[in-house]
Scaffold this active site. Sequence first.
Site, mmCIF file in Angstrom:
data_model
loop_
_atom_site.group_PDB
_atom_site.id
_atom_site.type_symbol
_atom_site.label_atom_id
_atom_site.label_comp_id
_atom_site.label_asym_id
_atom_site.label_seq_id
_atom_site.Cartn_x
_atom_site.Cartn_y
_atom_site.Cartn_z
ATOM 1 N N HIS A 75 -5.689 -17.369 36.271
ATOM 2 C CA HIS A 75 -6.011 -18.198 35.111
ATOM 3 C C HIS A 75 -4.917 -18.016 34.059
ATOM 4 O O HIS A 75 -4.263 -16.974 33.997
ATOM 5 C CB HIS A 75 -7.345 -17.776 34.501
ATOM 6 C CG HIS A 75 -8.533 -18.128 35.332
ATOM 7 N ND1 HIS A 75 -9.788 -18.258 34.796
ATOM 8 C CD2 HIS A 75 -8.671 -18.365 36.663
ATOM 9 C CE1 HIS A 75 -10.647 -18.560 35.735
ATOM 10 N NE2 HIS A 75 -9.999 -18.627 36.886
ATOM 11 N N GLU A 77 -5.076 -17.329 30.925
ATOM 12 C CA GLU A 77 -5.262 -16.148 30.077
ATOM 13 C C GLU A 77 -4.831 -14.869 30.783
ATOM 14 O O GLU A 77 -4.188 -14.007 30.176
ATOM 15 C CB GLU A 77 -6.744 -15.996 29.684
ATOM 16 C CG GLU A 77 -7.316 -17.188 28.959
ATOM 17 C CD GLU A 77 -8.047 -18.171 29.861
ATOM 18 O OE1 GLU A 77 -9.067 -18.713 29.436
ATOM 19 O OE2 GLU A 77 -7.582 -18.408 31.000
ATOM 20 N N CYS A 105 -13.461 -18.213 30.528
ATOM 21 C CA CYS A 105 -14.546 -17.900 31.452
ATOM 22 C C CYS A 105 -14.930 -16.420 31.275
ATOM 23 O O CYS A 105 -14.246 -15.685 30.554
ATOM 24 C CB CYS A 105 -14.088 -18.166 32.884
ATOM 25 S SG CYS A 105 -12.878 -16.950 33.507
ATOM 26 N N CYS A 108 -11.954 -13.951 31.991
ATOM 27 C CA CYS A 108 -10.903 -13.930 30.978
ATOM 28 C C CYS A 108 -11.402 -13.363 29.651
ATOM 29 O O CYS A 108 -10.658 -12.663 28.960
ATOM 30 C CB CYS A 108 -10.333 -15.330 30.807
ATOM 31 S SG CYS A 108 -9.481 -15.911 32.308
#
Length: 185
Positions: A75, A77, A105, A108
């Site tokens: 992801h 992040e 999410c 993260c």
Amino acid sequence: MDKEGIVRSEQRELSTAPEEINGADDERFMREALKEARRAAEKGEAPVGAVIVCGGRIIGRGHNLRERLGDPTAHAEMLAIREAALVQGGWRLNGCTLYVTMEPCPMCAGAAILARLQRLVYGAPDPKAGAAGSCLDLLSLTCFNHRVAVLGGVCAEACAGIVQHFFRRLRGSGENEGCQEDHSG
């Protein structure tokens, strides 16, 4: 940048003092996160981008690379946090702010806590997986030994727009045909 599009940084000295924050800075750094989101979209990835700022300087950048890397943790992040930790020479990102175009999410949001980030600034809410208040609020739990301040809605229209445009285009291309469930029984 290596062949997978991951930026590898050399360690360098940077100030980690908490920075003076204002709305103009938040918008400026969110625009940088939007640039990362566009890079993800250009690669056919969900257009989410992130930057980490410490001492007024960007020390980490990332955009979604899950499809390209075949890695569920790739992801925006997570990649930005990894790069910032390399730059800082350690995992503690005290005094730093994570700017991300979409509400994080649970994975993260948890990484933001574990990295000891001072602030999280996000653009668009994510009602399906957001862990900063939309779906659940992991960052407000008091059981953790670190608290991350959260500000949502910075450049929200632009951040939501890039995601909506990407998925409209994807659905229009027929790329995800066959992924729809058959409920005919």
